[in-house]
Scaffold this motif. Sequence first.
Motif, PDB file in Angstrom:
ATOM      1  N   THR A 102       1.179  -1.905  -0.256  1.00 21.90           N
ATOM      2  CA  THR A 102      -0.021   0.264  -0.182  1.00 21.90           C
ATOM      3  C   THR A 102       0.810   1.519   0.089  1.00 21.90           C
ATOM      4  OG1 THR A 102      -1.443  -1.189   1.562  1.00 21.90           O
ATOM      5  CG2 THR A 102      -2.063   1.073   1.057  1.00 21.90           C
ATOM      6  N   LYS A 103       1.848   1.531   0.899  1.00 19.14           N
ATOM      7  CA  LYS A 103       2.935   2.663   1.066  1.00 19.14           C
ATOM      8  C   LYS A 103       3.430   3.172  -0.515  1.00 19.14           C
ATOM      9  CE  LYS A 103       7.157   3.431   2.786  1.00 19.14           C
ATOM     10  NZ  LYS A 103       7.715   3.047   3.680  1.00 19.14           N
ATOM     11  N   ASN A 104       3.680   1.738  -1.135  1.00 18.59           N
ATOM     12  CA  ASN A 104       4.532   2.109  -2.932  1.00 18.59           C
ATOM     13  C   ASN A 104       3.502   2.468  -3.522  1.00 18.59           C
ATOM     14  OD1 ASN A 104       6.967   1.023  -1.813  1.00 18.59           O
ATOM     15  ND2 ASN A 104       6.678  -0.912  -1.800  1.00 18.59           N
ATOM     16  N   ASN A 105       2.352   1.738  -3.760  1.00 16.59           N
ATOM     17  CA  ASN A 105       1.655   2.325  -4.193  1.00 16.59           C
ATOM     18  C   ASN A 105       0.341   3.039  -3.953  1.00 16.59           C
ATOM     19  OD1 ASN A 105       2.718  -0.032  -6.399  1.00 16.59           O
ATOM     20  ND2 ASN A 105       2.417  -0.889  -4.505  1.00 16.59           N
ATOM     21  N   ARG A 106       0.157   4.275  -3.090  1.00 17.68           N
ATOM     22  CA  ARG A 106      -0.388   4.563  -2.030  1.00 17.68           C
ATOM     23  C   ARG A 106      -1.250   5.233  -3.236  1.00 17.68           C
ATOM     24  NH1 ARG A 106      -2.405   4.584   2.534  1.00 17.68           N
ATOM     25  NH2 ARG A 106      -0.116   4.575   3.130  1.00 17.68           N
TER      26      ARG A 106
ATOM     27  N   SER B 195      -6.212   0.901  -1.271  1.00 15.44           N
ATOM     28  CA  SER B 195      -5.956   1.870  -0.005  1.00 15.44           C
ATOM     29  C   SER B 195      -6.558   0.473   1.216  1.00 15.44           C
ATOM     30  CB  SER B 195      -7.371   2.407  -0.008  1.00 15.44           C
ATOM     31  OG  SER B 195      -8.243   1.577  -0.497  1.00 15.44           O
TER      32      SER B 195
ATOM     33  N   TYR C 184      -7.155  -2.514  -4.891  1.00 16.24           N
ATOM     34  CA  TYR C 184      -6.634  -1.250  -5.866  1.00 16.24           C
ATOM     35  C   TYR C 184      -7.020  -1.120  -7.278  1.00 16.24           C
ATOM     36  CZ  TYR C 184      -2.377  -0.613  -8.949  1.00 16.24           C
ATOM     37  OH  TYR C 184      -1.119   0.083  -9.295  1.00 16.24           O
TER      38      TYR C 184
END
Length: 183
Positions: free
Chosen positions: A121-125, A129, A140
């Motif tokens: 989640t942090k890499n694909n903010r 969610s 996603y």
Amino acid sequence: MDADSDVALDILITNVVCVFRTRCHLNLRKIALEGANVIYKRDVGVRDLTYLNYLFLRMFLKLNILVSDTCVCEEEAKFGARRLARSLQKLGFQVIFTDFKVVNVLAVCNMPFEIRLPEFTKNNRPHASYEPELHPAVCYRIKTLRATLQIFSTGSITVTGPNVKAVASAVEQIYPFVFESRK
């Protein structure tokens, strides 16, 4: 193991939703009384719809007939829709099978590894969610494909899209991102 290497993933289509028109008025009460394997439901849902569930026992197929002349069907979509139209013709309705369209496809794919959801989640903010208090999966969204993926920590991914091609493309697109967040 490399994210760029060709990996064969099995995508299992679990549900297909389609709509088509019958181009005639359907008397749901008559269909419920004279048709076989029909469940009549009156005033169900938010909009107080009256509809029928038409069940074919030889295959896993469920068809909903709404009050208007639109039918919604799941699984074995086109074959089931034509079979329903034929059944309605046998009951005396002047059915013309038109405007068939697949609306939604639901599929499941299992990755060969587990996934660290907070890291993913942090890499694909902007697209991902994750609310672990509400749901155990990362949501996603891929707007260009109109696809939504539910990514679980076990490596299982549930994909919802407008057609089978979009579902397959979504799995191909998400694989490198989940690969870099694998356990």
